[in-house]
Write an enzyme that holds these catalytic residues in place. Structure first.
Site, PDB file in Angstrom:
ATOM      1  N   HIS A 244       0.793  -1.233   0.000  1.00 34.27           N
ATOM      2  CA  HIS A 244       0.000   0.000   0.000  1.00 34.27           C
ATOM      3  C   HIS A 244       0.818   1.273   0.000  1.00 34.27           C
ATOM      4  O   HIS A 244       0.245   2.370   0.100  1.00 34.27           O
ATOM      5  CB  HIS A 244      -0.918   0.055   1.220  1.00 34.27           C
TER       6      HIS A 244
ATOM      7  N   LYS B 146      -8.375  13.968   4.876  1.00 32.45           N
ATOM      8  CA  LYS B 146      -7.575  12.741   4.861  1.00 32.45           C
ATOM      9  C   LYS B 146      -6.545  12.898   5.960  1.00 32.45           C
ATOM     10  O   LYS B 146      -6.427  13.982   6.550  1.00 32.45           O
ATOM     11  CB  LYS B 146      -6.887  12.531   3.512  1.00 32.45           C
ATOM     12  N   ARG B 147      -5.804  11.837   6.299  1.00 32.76           N
ATOM     13  CA  ARG B 147      -4.760  11.979   7.297  1.00 32.76           C
ATOM     14  C   ARG B 147      -3.818  13.122   6.917  1.00 32.76           C
ATOM     15  O   ARG B 147      -3.566  13.360   5.743  1.00 32.76           O
ATOM     16  CB  ARG B 147      -3.985  10.667   7.450  1.00 32.76           C
TER      17      ARG B 147
ATOM     18  N   LYS C 256       0.921  14.280   1.447  1.00 33.00           N
ATOM     19  CA  LYS C 256      -0.423  14.597   0.956  1.00 33.00           C
ATOM     20  C   LYS C 256      -0.607  16.099   0.729  1.00 33.00           C
ATOM     21  O   LYS C 256      -1.591  16.539   0.137  1.00 33.00           O
ATOM     22  CB  LYS C 256      -1.478  14.080   1.937  1.00 33.00           C
TER      23      LYS C 256
ATOM     24  N   THR D 141      -8.436   6.747  -2.028  1.00 30.54           N
ATOM     25  CA  THR D 141      -9.774   6.200  -2.251  1.00 30.54           C
ATOM     26  C   THR D 141     -10.843   7.273  -2.021  1.00 30.54           C
ATOM     27  O   THR D 141     -11.947   7.154  -2.541  1.00 30.54           O
ATOM     28  CB  THR D 141     -10.040   4.993  -1.319  1.00 30.54           C
TER      29      THR D 141
ATOM     30  N   LYS E  90     -14.627   8.456  -3.794  1.00 27.66           N
ATOM     31  CA  LYS E  90     -15.861   8.760  -3.060  1.00 27.66           C
ATOM     32  C   LYS E  90     -16.423  10.114  -3.470  1.00 27.66           C
ATOM     33  O   LYS E  90     -17.640  10.270  -3.663  1.00 27.66           O
ATOM     34  CB  LYS E  90     -15.604   8.751  -1.548  1.00 27.66           C
TER      35      LYS E  90
HETATM   36  C1  475 Z   1      -2.293   4.605   0.876  1.00 28.20           C
HETATM   37  N1  475 Z   1      -1.031   2.703   6.266  1.00 28.20           N
HETATM   38  C2  475 Z   1      -3.423   5.068  -0.017  1.00 28.20           C
HETATM   39  C3  475 Z   1      -4.708   3.075   0.736  1.00 28.20           C
HETATM   40  O1  475 Z   1      -4.731   1.052  -0.522  1.00 28.20           O
HETATM   41  C4  475 Z   1      -4.256   3.867  -0.466  1.00 28.20           C
HETATM   42  C5  475 Z   1       1.172   1.893   6.913  1.00 28.20           C
HETATM   43  C6  475 Z   1       2.002   1.484   7.941  1.00 28.20           C
HETATM   44  C7  475 Z   1       1.540   1.452   9.205  1.00 28.20           C
HETATM   45  C8  475 Z   1       0.254   1.847   9.445  1.00 28.20           C
HETATM   46  N2  475 Z   1      -0.554   2.252   8.445  1.00 28.20           N
HETATM   47  C9  475 Z   1      -0.114   2.263   7.211  1.00 28.20           C
HETATM   48  C10 475 Z   1      -0.838   2.803   4.961  1.00 28.20           C
HETATM   49  O2  475 Z   1       0.205   2.531   4.432  1.00 28.20           O
HETATM   50  C11 475 Z   1      -1.971   3.277   4.172  1.00 28.20           C
HETATM   51  O3  475 Z   1      -3.035   3.590   4.696  1.00 28.20           O
HETATM   52  N3  475 Z   1      -1.801   3.335   2.862  1.00 28.20           N
HETATM   53  C12 475 Z   1      -2.865   3.802   2.006  1.00 28.20           C
HETATM   54  O4  475 Z   1      -3.582   2.686   1.512  1.00 28.20           O
HETATM   55  C13 475 Z   1      -5.476   1.828   0.353  1.00 28.20           C
HETATM   56  O5  475 Z   1      -5.388   4.314  -1.160  1.00 28.20           O
HETATM   57  O6  475 Z   1      -2.892   5.722  -1.133  1.00 28.20           O
HETATM   58  O7  475 Z   1      -1.599   5.720   1.395  1.00 28.20           O
END
Ligand code: 475
Length: 833
Positions: free
Chosen positions: A374, A567-568, A573, A678, A682
């Site tokens: 991700h 968003k976060r 971002k 995502t 939405k």
């Molecule tokens: C992306 N979270 C989005 C979304 O695929 C993408 C990582 C390490 C520890 C804790 N949390 C994380 C993420 O990496 C994360 O939320 N990634 C997101 O996943 C779904 O749409 O671009 O930033």
């Protein structure tokens, strides 16, 4: 031992089966019954909270009957199941979703009205289930909805955190974190005190040889923590299929106390043991796109993974099939690297407990797992010190070393002349201290690796996982572009728009086949339809304006352009780019004559999102947004022309109010950094246009809806590396308009300049890693295009309608079908009546 009713008595069970309520009258009866018996209340003390509780219990009863039937059918058919392992499930509220998916919201609405309640007030009583940080956790929740709605036999496995993501308060413009204790009353979980697993930590490994000369490894000693299952029913939309989300809760083994110790008078240490055990599932780590390598986090990971695998293996063994058939029955998807230890744990079970040979075991393991990446951000890639792993999971570390040894041997054979490749791809990083690289372990232990949008899936193949493409060939790597569930993000969040669409595209089938939205396109030319479309957007903006007034005290004009970034909070971002742009707009307005100002379009810039508690720069960004708001919102020269709002505690249920109310939303990450995004999907699905960079899923959204319906700006991913290089080694001139913004901040216009000096220095002095200055001009120019486009309301609404009509691709149903076909090889199993 199976506790099952003998055949002769089953007739009595069959005769007495409950069916759950149907219709308004039966619903009311159930509510009253739950108020008067389950809750021990009455007509004299039934407040909204009690009505919420009783309504939820009535629906829960419905769900659990469907759940039982679904599980029985799946067990009987013995078909292949999918297990989705995720440390985060950002579910939000369950009641509205249950009512809509079961198809009885109208009955509930009428019934509640007769009992003296408004359904919106009752829905509003529920506490969000916020067991996630952001995109990754919400994606898991959308996937569960799609898996059930498409009738896939699927289970989610996660942790039952006592505290979810913290609640955010804004005090004097700063973020303050408050614990989120959400389990006070949770009707949506079923404790399964009979489903427990003992999980071992620490200890030693002794090796011996059995009578056949086979090496035996025994993991002994250490401590045991008990995992207790809590089940959450997941109803599919317009289907009886109700899947299961199993969340594990930790407690001391042997019940509440160690009675031996307790009897010996060691009260304190027996209570301490208990508390230490419960700490494992106590709290969600609040970092998004960041790994901090804490021991408790690794404990959480193993605890959850080991309990889940024990459960999965136990279920498989019930069918008495040979091990070779394991991956015909079981597909396990790893949501990022957080559950990577599952690979090692399954290998350990097969090897040490079931006595299989290494290579057979390893074939089973690798054909079972799939891994989804991700993020490419280096600070989010998980690595664990070898020493910590050795201490906590000594046997697992040995297995990791063996996996690595066999892997490196095959690499060496394939690349005999490349000495450096072994160092680069080794699962063990030979650093000080040595580290286990979890992403590499996940790749080696899986049969498929996927990214979450096309650009992202290309990037992982050419950057962080390049060597692995050389080693395994390109087919091991694939793309599955993310999606969102239209049930929650259109039907539930925007009921009026959903009904308007249904009236034009032939009913509600589009909620199960989102490509049917394309039937809307021709209505873009229909003036009356455009009016209805606009009125719904306006009503949604009025609703958000009320929320803003109630929570911030600021009055915003619903006729203004609502420009949203929620968003976060993260530097990549680029909320800082947005707020610098807002300041630029403010300065431009201030420099105008009153006549010139009258011609300007009113805007409301709306921000929302949490900063990780330890992310200092992100907290500075929140502070700047609030500081700008307090000046701009009180400037009589500006009035309605510009308002700057920070909505505190952005979460799933707030998103359900905000998303339908945007005219424009911002998805403006530095190109190549946002894996997918995502919320972009939405917003467009709700008729908002977007301004964005060529990043993540923005690119595919553009391809689907057409370039003329999106506002793209900024540098491309392919140019980012060179630009960063020139920042560091060339002379680096800051954009002149951005420089004016900086000078205004430094003048103290928005409060103590020192508070914001680090944000400015990041651009001016520290290489502007996120390219804020490089993209600033293009960003401002594109916002001018937005203003121009918004002036022509009829054209704007046309763009909005056409975009929605072309969004069918971004349903999480499409996405789940791709996983099912390309990665899991599973098929739906319909649960008939
Ligand atoms: C992306 N979270 C989005 C979304 O695929 C993408 C990582 C390490 C520890 C804790 N949390 C994380 C993420 O990496 C994360 O939320 N990634 C997101 O996943 C779904 O749409 O671009 O930033």
């Amino acid at each position: 031992v199976e506790a099952s009713i003998p055949e002769p008595q089953r007739e009595a069970w069959k005769k007495n089966q409950t069916s759950g309520f149907r219709g308004k009258t039966e619903f009311e009866k159930e509510v009253v019954r739950h108020v008067e018996t389950t809750l021990a209340r009455s007509v004299f003390n039934c407040d909204e909270n009690a009505a919420y509780a009783a309504t939820s219990l009535a629906f829960r009863d419905r769900l659990i009957l469907d759940w039982n039937r679904t599980q029985q059918r799946q067990t009987y058919r013995d078909s292949k199941r999918v297990y989705y392992l995720s440390l985060e499930f950002l579910m939000g509220r369950a009641l509205d979703n249950a009512m809509l998916n079961v198809g009885q919201k109208d009955d509930a609405k009428a019934g509640l009205a007769e009992l003296g309640f408004r359904i919106e007030d009752i829905i509003g009583q529920e506490h969000d289930a916020a067991l996630g940080n952001g995109g990754l956790g919400r994606l898991a929740a959308c996937f569960l909805d799609s898996l059930a709605s498409l009738d896939f036999p699927a289970w989610g496995y996660g942790l039952r955190y006592r505290y979810g993501i913290f609640k955010q308060e804004i005090i004097d413009g700063y973020q303050v974190e408050v614990p989120d204790y959400w389990l006070d009353f949770n009707p949506w979980e079923f404790p399964r005190h009979d489903v427990t697993v003992d999980i071992q930590f620490f200890g030693n490994v002794s090796k011996s040889v059995d009578s056949n000369g086979k090496a035996i490894a025994k993991w002994e000693g250490g401590e045991i923590v008990q995992a207790v299952a809590f089940d959450v029913p997941i109803p599919g939309y317009a289907t009886p299929t109700t899947n299961n989300l199993r969340l594990w809760s930790s407690k001391a083994s042997g019940g509440e106390f160690d009675f031996q110790k307790f009897n010996n008078g060691e009260y304190e240490s027996s209570v301490a043991d208990q508390q230490r055990a419960e700490t494992i599932s106590a709290v969600l780590y609040p970092n998004d796109n960041l790994e901090r390598g804490k021991e408790l986090r690794l404990k959480q990971q193993y605890f959850w993974v080991a309990a889940s695998l024990y459960d999965i293996v136990r279920r498989f063994k019930k069918s008495h099939r040979p091990w070779i058939e394991f991956s015909d029955q079981v597909a396990i998807q790893l949501n990022d690297t957080h559950p990577t230890l599952a690979i090692v744990e399954l290998q350990r079970i097969l090897l040490d407990i079931e006595g299989l040979e290494w290579s057979l075991a390893w074939d089973i393991v690798t054909s079972t797992f799939g891994y989804t990446n991700h993020t490419v951000l280096p600070e989010a890639l998980e690595k664990w010190p070898v020493g910590l792993m050795q201490h906590l999971l000594p046997r697992h570390l040995q297995i990791i070393y063996d996996i690595n040894l066999f892997f490196l041997q095959t690499v060496e054979k394939a690349f005999p002349n490349d000495r450096d490749i072994l160092r680069r791809v080794s699962i063990i990083e030979e650093s000080q201290p040595k580290m286990v690289r979890m992403a590499f372990l996940a790749i080696v232990g899986s049969h498929k690796v996927n990214g979450v949008a096309e650009l992202h899936s290309d990037l992982i193949k050419t950057t962080i996982f390049k060597d692995f493409v050389e080693i395994y060939g390109p087919d091991k790597f694939t793309n599955v572009t993310n999606g969102i569930t239209p049930r929650r993000w259109l039907h539930q969040a925007n009921p009026r728009l959903s009904e308007l669409i249904a009236s034009k595209v032939g009913g509600h089938d589009f909620l199960k086949d989102l490509t049917l939205l394309n039937r809307l396109e021709r209505y873009a030319e229909d003036k009356d339809f455009r009016k209805e479309w606009y009125e719904i957007k306006y009503a949604n903006k009025v609703r958000l304006a009320k929320h803003i007034k109630a929570t911030t005290g600021v009055t915003v004009n619903p006729a203004a352009l609502f420009d949203v970034q929620v968003k976060r909070i993260h530097e990549y971002k680029r909320q800082q780019l947005n707020i610098f742009g807002v300041i630029h707009r403010y300065l431009t307005l201030k420099g105008m004559t009153p006549e010139e100002r009258k011609k300007m379009l009113p805007r409301v810039s709306i921000f929302g999102g949490k900063a990780a508690p330890g992310y200092w720069m992100a907290k500075q960004i929140i502070h700047l947004i609030n500081s700008v708001g307090s000046i701009v919102n009180n400037d009589p020269e500006i009035g309605d022309l510009l308002k700057v709002i920070f909505i505190a505690d952005y979460n799933v249920s707030k998103a359900e109010i905000i998303t339908p109310a945007s005219d424009l939303s911002e998805h403006i990450s530095t190109a190549g950094t946002e894996a997918s995004g995502t919320s972009n999907m939405k917003f467009v699905l709700n008729g908002g246009l977007i301004i964005g960079t060529c990043d993540g899923a923005n690119i595919e959204i553009t391809r689907e809806i057409g370039e003329s319906n999106i506002f793209l700006f900024g540098n491309l991913a392919e140019d980012v590396e060179d630009l960063r290089h020139t920042h560091n080694y060339g002379d680096h001139a800051i954009d002149s308009d951005l420089e004016k913004v900086f000078l205004e901040i430094e003048k103290g216009t928005f409060g103590t300049p020192n508070d914001f000096s680090a944000m400015i220095a990041a651009v001016r002095q520290h290489g502007d890693y996120y390219l804020v200055s490089d993209d600033f001009h293009s960003y401002i120019e594109t916002h001018h295009l937005v203003d121009e486009a918004y002036r022509n309301q009829e054209e704007w609404i046309k763009k909005s309608i056409i975009s929605v009509a072309r969004m069918g691709f971004f349903s999480s149903d499409r996405c789940i079908n791709e996983y099912a076909e390309q990665i899991w090889n599973v098929e739906p199993l319909v649960v008939h009546d």
